[in-house]
Design a protein around this motif. Structure first.
Motif, PDB file in Angstrom:
ATOM      1  N   ALA A  36       0.797  -1.223   0.000  1.00 39.87           N
ATOM      2  CA  ALA A  36       0.000   0.000   0.000  1.00 39.87           C
ATOM      3  C   ALA A  36       0.832   1.275   0.000  1.00 39.87           C
ATOM      4  O   ALA A  36       0.392   2.305  -0.480  1.00 39.87           O
ATOM      5  N   GLY A  37       2.012   1.205   0.578  1.00 45.69           N
ATOM      6  CA  GLY A  37       2.810   2.415   0.729  1.00 45.69           C
ATOM      7  C   GLY A  37       2.354   3.219   1.932  1.00 45.69           C
ATOM      8  O   GLY A  37       1.358   2.895   2.575  1.00 45.69           O
ATOM      9  N   THR A  38       3.096   4.242   2.234  1.00 47.68           N
ATOM     10  CA  THR A  38       2.754   5.098   3.368  1.00 47.68           C
ATOM     11  C   THR A  38       2.626   6.541   2.909  1.00 47.68           C
ATOM     12  O   THR A  38       3.102   6.926   1.844  1.00 47.68           O
ATOM     13  N   VAL A  39       1.953   7.324   3.735  1.00 43.75           N
ATOM     14  CA  VAL A  39       1.837   8.769   3.563  1.00 43.75           C
ATOM     15  C   VAL A  39       2.206   9.396   4.895  1.00 43.75           C
ATOM     16  O   VAL A  39       2.167   8.727   5.935  1.00 43.75           O
ATOM     17  N   HIS A  40       2.566  10.660   4.876  1.00 38.80           N
ATOM     18  CA  HIS A  40       2.852  11.362   6.125  1.00 38.80           C
ATOM     19  C   HIS A  40       1.573  11.964   6.681  1.00 38.80           C
ATOM     20  O   HIS A  40       0.763  12.508   5.930  1.00 38.80           O
ATOM     21  N   ALA A  49       4.749   8.440   9.665  1.00 41.78           N
ATOM     22  CA  ALA A  49       4.351   7.558   8.570  1.00 41.78           C
ATOM     23  C   ALA A  49       3.022   6.882   8.905  1.00 41.78           C
ATOM     24  O   ALA A  49       2.832   6.361  10.005  1.00 41.78           O
ATOM     25  N   CYS A  50       2.105   6.921   7.946  1.00 41.08           N
ATOM     26  CA  CYS A  50       0.772   6.355   8.141  1.00 41.08           C
ATOM     27  C   CYS A  50       0.344   5.579   6.905  1.00 41.08           C
ATOM     28  O   CYS A  50       0.962   5.676   5.848  1.00 41.08           O
ATOM     29  N   ILE A  51      -0.721   4.829   7.055  1.00 36.22           N
ATOM     30  CA  ILE A  51      -1.335   4.122   5.936  1.00 36.22           C
ATOM     31  C   ILE A  51      -2.766   4.637   5.814  1.00 36.22           C
ATOM     32  O   ILE A  51      -3.414   4.942   6.816  1.00 36.22           O
ATOM     33  N   ARG A  52      -3.235   4.738   4.585  1.00 34.49           N
ATOM     34  CA  ARG A  52      -4.609   5.173   4.330  1.00 34.49           C
ATOM     35  C   ARG A  52      -5.583   4.050   4.694  1.00 34.49           C
ATOM     36  O   ARG A  52      -5.206   2.880   4.760  1.00 34.49           O
ATOM     37  N   ILE A  53      -6.833   4.421   4.891  1.00 34.29           N
ATOM     38  CA  ILE A  53      -7.855   3.463   5.311  1.00 34.29           C
ATOM     39  C   ILE A  53      -8.124   2.399   4.240  1.00 34.29           C
ATOM     40  O   ILE A  53      -8.181   1.209   4.546  1.00 34.29           O
ATOM     41  N   ALA A  54      -8.296   2.797   2.979  1.00 34.45           N
ATOM     42  CA  ALA A  54      -8.653   1.825   1.928  1.00 34.45           C
ATOM     43  C   ALA A  54      -7.646   0.677   1.817  1.00 34.45           C
ATOM     44  O   ALA A  54      -8.054  -0.492   1.829  1.00 34.45           O
ATOM     45  N   PRO A  55      -6.338   0.944   1.713  1.00 32.78           N
ATOM     46  CA  PRO A  55      -5.411  -0.193   1.629  1.00 32.78           C
ATOM     47  C   PRO A  55      -5.377  -1.037   2.905  1.00 32.78           C
ATOM     48  O   PRO A  55      -5.087  -2.225   2.861  1.00 32.78           O
ATOM     49  N   LEU A  56      -5.714  -0.412   4.021  1.00 33.52           N
ATOM     50  CA  LEU A  56      -5.731  -1.145   5.283  1.00 33.52           C
ATOM     51  C   LEU A  56      -6.887  -2.135   5.324  1.00 33.52           C
ATOM     52  O   LEU A  56      -6.725  -3.266   5.780  1.00 33.52           O
TER      53      LEU A  56
END
Length: 153
Positions: A36-40, A49-56
């Motif tokens: 999924a990758g991460t976003v800040h 570093a965080c992950i978005r809800i949809a890929p989670l």
């Protein structure tokens, strides 16, 4: 599971805001992060570093698919993910009155940036369990209750 819920003002004359609900990457499986990758997180939340809800919420089979194979399932995962994110945001930021999560939201007032950390049920891979009834899904179904286990940043 921890979630960061934030409201960040976009520079400009009108009070335009971006609302986000993100899950800190720490504690999320490495395989899911790699796929999924991460976003800040926004600056108000500490730029972690965080992950978005949809890929989670995507099911395990989604992670194993090649990109071309994911196409049919991706829009459904995205729709359920946006609904969950919207439910989380509406729980803490009542001024979010849109019927779905907009990219940018204009307010009549200028409340400023804000961030809340909250606890909710583990969302990892829940897509198959929640998709059939996602239109009637509520924040309580996600284990999220306003004012329970939260702290402002």
């Amino acid at each position: 599971m921890k979630v960061i819920v934030s409201r960040s003002r976009i520079a400009g004359a009108l009070p335009h805001y971006v609302y986000r609900a993100l899950v800190p990457a720490e504690g999320v499986a490495v395989e899911r992060i790699a796929s999924a990758g991460t976003v800040h997180a926004p600056g108000v939340a500490g730029r972690i570093a965080c992950i978005r809800i949809a890929p989670l919420i995507a099911p395990e089979r989604y992670l194993a698919m090649r990109p071309v194979e994911r196409t049919a399932l991706a829009s459904r995962v995205g729709a359920v993910g946006r609904r969950i994110e919207w439910l989380i945001i509406r729980t803490f930021f009542r001024e979010m009155t849109a019927d779905s999560l907009p990219i940018v939201f204009q307010l009549d007032s200028d409340p400023g940036d804000a961030c809340v950390w909250a606890d909710l049920d583990d969302l990892t891979g829940i897509f198959d369990a929640v998709e059939p009834g996602f239109a009637s899904l509520s924040a309580i179904d996600l284990g999220l209750r306003q004012r329970d286990s939260l702290r402002a940043a």
